[in-house]
Design a protein around this motif. Structure first.
Motif, mmCIF file in Angstrom:
data_model
loop_
_atom_site.group_PDB
_atom_site.id
_atom_site.type_symbol
_atom_site.label_atom_id
_atom_site.label_comp_id
_atom_site.label_asym_id
_atom_site.label_seq_id
_atom_site.Cartn_x
_atom_site.Cartn_y
_atom_site.Cartn_z
ATOM 1 N N ASP A 1 0.830 -1.209 0.000
ATOM 2 C CA ASP A 1 0.000 0.000 0.000
ATOM 3 C C ASP A 1 0.864 1.259 0.000
ATOM 4 O OD1 ASP A 1 -2.274 -1.532 -0.007
ATOM 5 O OD2 ASP A 1 -2.711 -1.239 2.135
ATOM 6 N N ALA A 2 1.934 1.256 0.802
ATOM 7 C CA ALA A 2 2.833 2.412 0.847
ATOM 8 C C ALA A 2 3.486 2.633 -0.512
ATOM 9 C CB ALA A 2 3.896 2.208 1.927
ATOM 10 N N LYS A 3 3.861 1.536 -1.167
ATOM 11 C CA LYS A 3 4.472 1.636 -2.493
ATOM 12 C C LYS A 3 3.465 2.175 -3.506
ATOM 13 C CE LYS A 3 7.108 -1.199 -5.736
ATOM 14 N NZ LYS A 3 7.680 -2.531 -5.987
ATOM 15 N N ALA A 4 2.225 1.701 -3.459
ATOM 16 C CA ALA A 4 1.189 2.175 -4.384
ATOM 17 C C ALA A 4 0.914 3.662 -4.173
ATOM 18 C CB ALA A 4 -0.087 1.355 -4.188
ATOM 19 N N GLN A 5 0.907 4.107 -2.917
ATOM 20 C CA GLN A 5 0.689 5.528 -2.633
ATOM 21 C C GLN A 5 1.835 6.379 -3.184
ATOM 22 O OE1 GLN A 5 0.116 5.752 1.599
ATOM 23 N NE2 GLN A 5 -1.845 4.680 1.523
ATOM 24 N N ALA A 6 3.039 5.891 -3.079
ATOM 25 C CA ALA A 6 4.194 6.620 -3.618
ATOM 26 C C ALA A 6 4.092 6.723 -5.133
ATOM 27 C CB ALA A 6 5.488 5.934 -3.205
ATOM 28 N N HIS A 7 3.681 5.629 -5.779
ATOM 29 C CA HIS A 7 3.484 5.664 -7.237
ATOM 30 C C HIS A 7 2.392 6.663 -7.610
ATOM 31 C CE1 HIS A 7 6.071 2.837 -9.277
ATOM 32 N NE2 HIS A 7 5.881 1.943 -8.310
ATOM 33 N N ALA A 8 1.310 6.711 -6.823
ATOM 34 C CA ALA A 8 0.209 7.631 -7.095
ATOM 35 C C ALA A 8 0.665 9.092 -6.978
ATOM 36 C CB ALA A 8 -0.948 7.356 -6.144
ATOM 37 N N ARG A 9 1.647 9.342 -6.097
ATOM 38 C CA ARG A 9 2.187 10.699 -5.955
ATOM 39 C C ARG A 9 3.170 11.034 -7.069
ATOM 40 N NH1 ARG A 9 2.672 8.930 -0.471
ATOM 41 N NH2 ARG A 9 4.899 8.583 -0.816
ATOM 42 N N GLY A 10 3.428 10.071 -7.938
ATOM 43 C CA GLY A 10 4.328 10.309 -9.065
ATOM 44 C C GLY A 10 5.781 9.960 -8.783
ATOM 45 N N GLU A 11 6.050 9.346 -7.646
ATOM 46 C CA GLU A 11 7.430 8.956 -7.320
ATOM 47 C C GLU A 11 7.826 7.747 -8.155
ATOM 48 O OE1 GLU A 11 8.167 8.532 -3.117
ATOM 49 O OE2 GLU A 11 6.681 10.086 -2.669
ATOM 50 N N ARG A 12 9.027 7.766 -8.655
ATOM 51 C CA ARG A 12 9.558 6.649 -9.436
ATOM 52 C C ARG A 12 10.825 6.150 -8.768
ATOM 53 N NH1 ARG A 12 5.103 6.130 -10.960
ATOM 54 N NH2 ARG A 12 4.246 7.255 -12.704
ATOM 55 N N PHE A 13 10.997 4.862 -8.716
ATOM 56 C CA PHE A 13 12.150 4.291 -8.031
ATOM 57 C C PHE A 13 12.420 2.894 -8.542
ATOM 58 C CE2 PHE A 13 8.311 4.764 -5.469
ATOM 59 C CZ PHE A 13 7.820 3.482 -5.507
ATOM 60 N N TRP A 14 13.668 2.482 -8.397
ATOM 61 C CA TRP A 14 14.047 1.120 -8.781
ATOM 62 C C TRP A 14 13.614 0.149 -7.701
ATOM 63 C CZ3 TRP A 14 15.272 -1.504 -12.878
ATOM 64 C CH2 TRP A 14 15.826 -2.769 -12.741
ATOM 65 N N SER A 15 13.952 0.477 -6.460
ATOM 66 C CA SER A 15 13.488 -0.323 -5.326
ATOM 67 C C SER A 15 12.814 0.625 -4.351
ATOM 68 C CB SER A 15 14.648 -1.053 -4.664
ATOM 69 O OG SER A 15 15.540 -0.121 -4.098
#
Length: 108
Positions: free
Chosen positions: A27-41
């Motif tokens: 869920d935390a990862k999905a929220q970060a993606h929704a905020r537009g954050e991009r990351f490898w890990s």
């Protein structure tokens, strides 16, 4: 018994503060993606698993016992103070570099 916690107890308290049981890492990862954050890990800076804690705690406690036995380190703040100077080490110079970085000044 003193009024301040010892080195190992301080570390256990810090581990307790990093636990995120019942919170979903996905869920935390999905929220970060929704905020537009991009990351490898992805890491939210918390531990979501007892096994992750056990693994890190074992390594950290061995390291802190070594600091205490070798240099007389008594406070986690002393280790924190030197942590910023740690960097990836060449295996051939690891022991010498760690010894120099973690040396606790002797009074006097």
């Amino acid at each position: 018994m003193g009024k301040r916690p010892g080195l190992l107890y301080e570390a256990l308290q810090r581990f307790d503060s990093l636990m995120a049981l019942g919170q979903s890492r996905a869920d935390a990862k999905a929220q970060a993606h929704a905020r537009g954050e991009r990351f490898w890990s992805f890491s939210d800076g918390k531990m979501h698993s007892y096994q992750t804690r056990a693994t890190y705690q074992d390594m950290v406690m061995r390291f802190l016992r070594w600091c205490r036995a070798t240099y007389g380190t008594k406070r986690l703040a002393d280790v924190d103070q030197r942590a910023g100077r740690l960097q990836p080490l060449d295996p051939g110079h690891r022991a010498q570099r760690l010894t120099a970085l973690l040396r606790v000044p002797t009074p006097g």
